[in-house]
Design an enzyme around this catalytic site. Structure first.
Site, PDB file in Angstrom:
ATOM      1  CB  CYS A  96     -45.233  27.147   4.667  1.00  0.00           C
ATOM      2  SG  CYS A  96     -46.238  25.916   3.863  1.00  0.00           S
ATOM      3  CG  HIS A 387     -46.712  22.344   7.584  1.00  0.00           C
ATOM      4  ND1 HIS A 387     -46.614  23.645   8.038  1.00  0.00           N
ATOM      5  CD2 HIS A 387     -46.412  22.402   6.254  1.00  0.00           C
ATOM      6  CE1 HIS A 387     -46.281  24.427   7.032  1.00  0.00           C
ATOM      7  NE2 HIS A 387     -46.178  23.706   5.939  1.00  0.00           N
ATOM      8  CB  CYS A 418     -39.111  25.983   2.631  1.00  0.00           C
ATOM      9  SG  CYS A 418     -39.955  24.566   3.354  1.00  0.00           S
TER      10      CYS A 418
HETATM   11  C1  LIG Z   1     -46.969  24.888   1.722  1.00  0.00           C
HETATM   12  C2  LIG Z   1     -45.703  25.626   1.792  1.00  0.00           C
HETATM   13  O1  LIG Z   1     -45.730  26.845   1.594  1.00  0.00           O
HETATM   14  C3  LIG Z   1     -44.373  24.970   2.027  1.00  0.00           C
HETATM   15  C4  LIG Z   1     -44.393  23.620   2.691  1.00  0.00           C
HETATM   16  O2  LIG Z   1     -44.360  23.484   3.884  1.00  0.00           O
HETATM   17  S1  LIG Z   1     -44.468  22.315   1.663  1.00  0.00           S
HETATM   18  C5  LIG Z   1     -45.315  21.078   2.595  1.00  0.00           C
HETATM   19  C6  LIG Z   1     -46.753  21.183   2.378  1.00  0.00           C
HETATM   20  N1  LIG Z   1     -47.413  20.001   2.872  1.00  0.00           N
HETATM   21  C7  LIG Z   1     -47.675  18.952   2.095  1.00  0.00           C
HETATM   22  O3  LIG Z   1     -47.357  18.947   0.918  1.00  0.00           O
HETATM   23  C8  LIG Z   1     -48.418  17.821   2.743  1.00  0.00           C
HETATM   24  C9  LIG Z   1     -47.956  16.557   2.166  1.00  0.00           C
HETATM   25  N2  LIG Z   1     -48.637  15.438   2.781  1.00  0.00           N
HETATM   26  C10 LIG Z   1     -49.594  14.731   2.126  1.00  0.00           C
HETATM   27  O4  LIG Z   1     -50.025  15.071   1.036  1.00  0.00           O
HETATM   28  C11 LIG Z   1     -50.099  13.464   2.793  1.00  0.00           C
HETATM   29  O5  LIG Z   1     -50.020  13.596   4.184  1.00  0.00           O
HETATM   30  C12 LIG Z   1     -49.251  12.214   2.358  1.00  0.00           C
HETATM   31  C13 LIG Z   1     -49.466  11.982   0.853  1.00  0.00           C
HETATM   32  C14 LIG Z   1     -47.771  12.411   2.632  1.00  0.00           C
HETATM   33  C15 LIG Z   1     -49.659  10.979   3.152  1.00  0.00           C
HETATM   34  O6  LIG Z   1     -51.012  10.836   3.077  1.00  0.00           O
HETATM   35  P1  LIG Z   1     -51.702   9.461   3.567  1.00  0.00           P
HETATM   36  O7  LIG Z   1     -51.246   8.341   2.704  1.00  0.00           O
HETATM   37  O8  LIG Z   1     -53.136   9.759   3.691  1.00  0.00           O
HETATM   38  O9  LIG Z   1     -51.032   9.269   4.985  1.00  0.00           O
HETATM   39  P2  LIG Z   1     -51.483   8.339   6.171  1.00  0.00           P
HETATM   40  O10 LIG Z   1     -52.582   7.418   5.751  1.00  0.00           O
HETATM   41  O11 LIG Z   1     -51.711   9.145   7.352  1.00  0.00           O
HETATM   42  O12 LIG Z   1     -50.169   7.517   6.426  1.00  0.00           O
HETATM   43  C16 LIG Z   1     -49.775   6.445   5.569  1.00  0.00           C
HETATM   44  C17 LIG Z   1     -49.228   5.343   6.460  1.00  0.00           C
HETATM   45  O13 LIG Z   1     -48.050   5.818   7.102  1.00  0.00           O
HETATM   46  C18 LIG Z   1     -48.123   5.498   8.474  1.00  0.00           C
HETATM   47  N3  LIG Z   1     -47.322   6.474   9.243  1.00  0.00           N
HETATM   48  C19 LIG Z   1     -47.306   7.807   9.111  1.00  0.00           C
HETATM   49  N4  LIG Z   1     -46.461   8.342  10.021  1.00  0.00           N
HETATM   50  C20 LIG Z   1     -45.949   7.318  10.735  1.00  0.00           C
HETATM   51  C21 LIG Z   1     -45.027   7.228  11.808  1.00  0.00           C
HETATM   52  N5  LIG Z   1     -44.439   8.313  12.328  1.00  0.00           N
HETATM   53  N6  LIG Z   1     -44.758   5.992  12.302  1.00  0.00           N
HETATM   54  C22 LIG Z   1     -45.316   4.884  11.775  1.00  0.00           C
HETATM   55  N7  LIG Z   1     -46.187   4.912  10.737  1.00  0.00           N
HETATM   56  C23 LIG Z   1     -46.499   6.111  10.234  1.00  0.00           C
HETATM   57  C24 LIG Z   1     -49.613   5.600   8.781  1.00  0.00           C
HETATM   58  O14 LIG Z   1     -49.954   4.899   9.949  1.00  0.00           O
HETATM   59  C25 LIG Z   1     -50.204   4.942   7.560  1.00  0.00           C
HETATM   60  O15 LIG Z   1     -50.116   3.543   7.739  1.00  0.00           O
HETATM   61  P3  LIG Z   1     -51.348   2.591   7.286  1.00  0.00           P
HETATM   62  O16 LIG Z   1     -51.460   2.809   5.809  1.00  0.00           O
HETATM   63  O17 LIG Z   1     -50.886   1.262   7.695  1.00  0.00           O
HETATM   64  O18 LIG Z   1     -52.531   3.127   8.027  1.00  0.00           O
END
Ligand SMILES: CC(=O)CC(=O)SCCNC(=O)CCNC(=O)[C@H](O)C(C)(C)COP(=O)(O)OP(=O)(O)OC[C@H]1O[C@@H](n2cnc3c(N)ncnc32)[C@H](O)[C@@H]1OP(=O)(O)O
Length: 431
Positions: A96, A387, A418
């Site tokens: 990232c 992201h 990070c």
């Molecule tokens: C990589 C690097 O070098 C360093 C870094 O940056 S580390 C970061 C790297 N990135 C990650 O690890 C990504 C992590 N994220 C994920 O794996 C996935 O997005 C997650 C597991 C967090 C979620 O996945 P998901 O379950 O498919 O999410 P999603 O279905 O969209 O949302 C779940 C619920 O939350 C709700 N929701 C999400 N954001 C919301 C918000 N702002 N307001 C209201 N509801 C929200 C959605 O509407 C959904 O609701 P329903 O189930 O009722 O539909």
């Protein structure tokens, strides 16, 4: 005592940036490749600054998830773009941190006078993730490809077993621990006693800040529509603490788990690019200078054996960079801390505030102290925009440069990103 001050060099100017709106994985850009997105982003930047057919010193970009065919994704994207085909271009990858590290590399070459201009960028897609076959099947397929006779081919084919046909999916996890980034962040959140509500507050503020910035046209000259999207489709202006409180934890499951889909970044597709140059080059072309990239620092932590959190390396990079520039953590008008997870931003700030941590781990007599929260991620960050790993740095550099320019001369901004692998990059921008 060792002299940690910075030798004088010219500072690279940030002329401006461009990105496509970011899209949640498997939505608007489900059919687009990294090359499609990076090429479109470069073309948008070229069009914005009238550089069609021009050659810049270098284009440096990268992707965290890359197909084998894209061995030099950046060069291929340049060849597909409206830049001159004689523009040198190459990939870098620092998870990232890629986009920011690319900007630092280009800025350093400009500072040393090796190039007069350059473009730094990043792109990622988890919709078009590269699938690989397992080691056994790959070896069979290579021997099949090398087979000279029908007999050799049949012998190679006979080695294929049904179990080998399951593809290796790229996992958002650390190879050395097997843990997802989110699970690593959850361990750190627990260690630093980061609560659910403060994480949700940070997430809601990110959405509200970014929505307000879009409304006032802040992104009009930073974002170019792509494949029907005009804004990041993860952005939810209606986010509220009440709605977020209803979501179930997804990382660090079990009692006391606090990290949800809303206070974690979603998997995202997108690309960004930033044009950097010497002041002279910008002036010659009649282009603006929004800010200068003054300094940067990269650090790594031993999250495997050393007991430090995977995403805590920026905490260590910061005091080194501040000391070199004779600055304190409070000497900034804007702070851009990448919101990989809300808990990561909060753990990072808590570590800088903690006297014992700063003494024992950072070797400081006094803690770095607090950040004025009203100056933090004021136009939203990754929780709102999404992201696309390597593209986040470019989004932040371009937005911060514009914020500093709008605030007037003599303003200072701090970036902290990070990265996977226990690394982190921090940087200083000045108008
Ligand atoms: C990589 C690097 O070098 C360093 C870094 O940056 S580390 C970061 C790297 N990135 C990650 O690890 C990504 C992590 N994220 C994920 O794996 C996935 O997005 C997650 C597991 C967090 C979620 O996945 P998901 O379950 O498919 O999410 P999603 O279905 O969209 O949302 C779940 C619920 O939350 C709700 N929701 C999400 N954001 C919301 C918000 N702002 N307001 C209201 N509801 C929200 C959605 O509407 C959904 O609701 P329903 O189930 O009722 O539909």
């Amino acid at each position: 005592m060792a002299d940690t001050s910075k030798p004088a060099t010219r500072k690279a100017a940030i002329v401006g940036g461009n990105r496509i709106p970011f899209a949640r994985s498997n939505t608007a850009y489900a059919q687009a490749s990294n090359q499609d997105m990076l090429t479109a982003t470069l073309d948008g930047l070229v069009a914005r600054f009238g550089l069609q057919g021009a050659q810049v010193g270098e284009v440096v970009a990268g992707a965290v998830l890359k197909h084998a065919r894209d061995f030099n994704l950046t060069r291929e994207s340049v060849l597909g773009s409206t830049l001159a085909a004689t523009t040198p271009a190459y990939d870098i990858q620092q998870a990232c941190g890629t986009g920011l590290e690319a900007a630092v590399l280009v800025a350093n070459k400009i500072a040393l006078g090796q190039i007069e201009s350059g473009i730094a960028g990043g792109v990622d897609t988890t919709s078009d993730a590269p699938l690989a076959v397992g080691d056994d099947l790959r070896r069979v397929l290579i021997s099949l490809n090398n087979a000279k006779t029908m007999g050799d081919r049949l012998k190679a084919l006979a080695k294929i077993r049904p179990g080998q046909l399951v593809p290796d999916m790229p996992r958002n996890a650390e190879p050395r621990t097997g843990l997802a980034m989110g699970d690593h962040a959850a361990i750190t959140a627990k260690e630093w006693e980061i609560g659910r509500e403060e994480q949700d507050e940070l997430a809601v503020r990110s959405h509200h800040n970014m929505a307000a910035a879009y409304e006032r046209g802040f992104f009009d000259d930073l974002v170019t529509p792509f494949l029907g999207l005009t804004r990041d489709n993860n952005l939810r202006p209606d986010s509220s603490l009440e709605k977020l409180a209803k979501l179930k934890p997804v990382f660090g499951k079990g009692e006391g788990a606090t990290m949800t889909a809303a206070n974690s970044t979603p998997l995202t597709d997108g690309a960004s690019a930033v044009l950097l140059a010497s002041d002279e080059w910008a002036a010659e072309k009649g282009l603006p200078v929004l800010a200068h990239l003054v300094d940067a620092q990269t650090a790594a932590v031993d999250y495997v054996h050393g007991g430090e959190g995977l995403l805590m390396a920026p905490v260590y990079a910061m005091p080194v960079m501040l000391a070199r520039n004779g600055l304190t953590l409070q000497d900034f008008d804007f702070y851009e801390i990448h919101e990989a997870f809300a808990s990561t931003v909060l753990s990072t700030m808590k570590a800088w505030e903690d006297p014992a941590f700063c003494k024992e781990k950072l070797g400081l007599d006094a803690p770095l102290g607090s950040i004025d929260r009203s100056k933090l991620n004021v136009y939203g960050s990754s929780l709102a925009a999404g992201h696309p790993f390597a593209a986040t740095g470019g989004r932040i550099v371009a937005s911060l440069a514009k914020m500093l320019h709008e605030a007037g001369p003599g303003k200072r901004g701090l970036i902290s990103i990070c990265a996977a692998g226990g690394q982190g990059v921090v940087a200083i921008l000045e108008s």
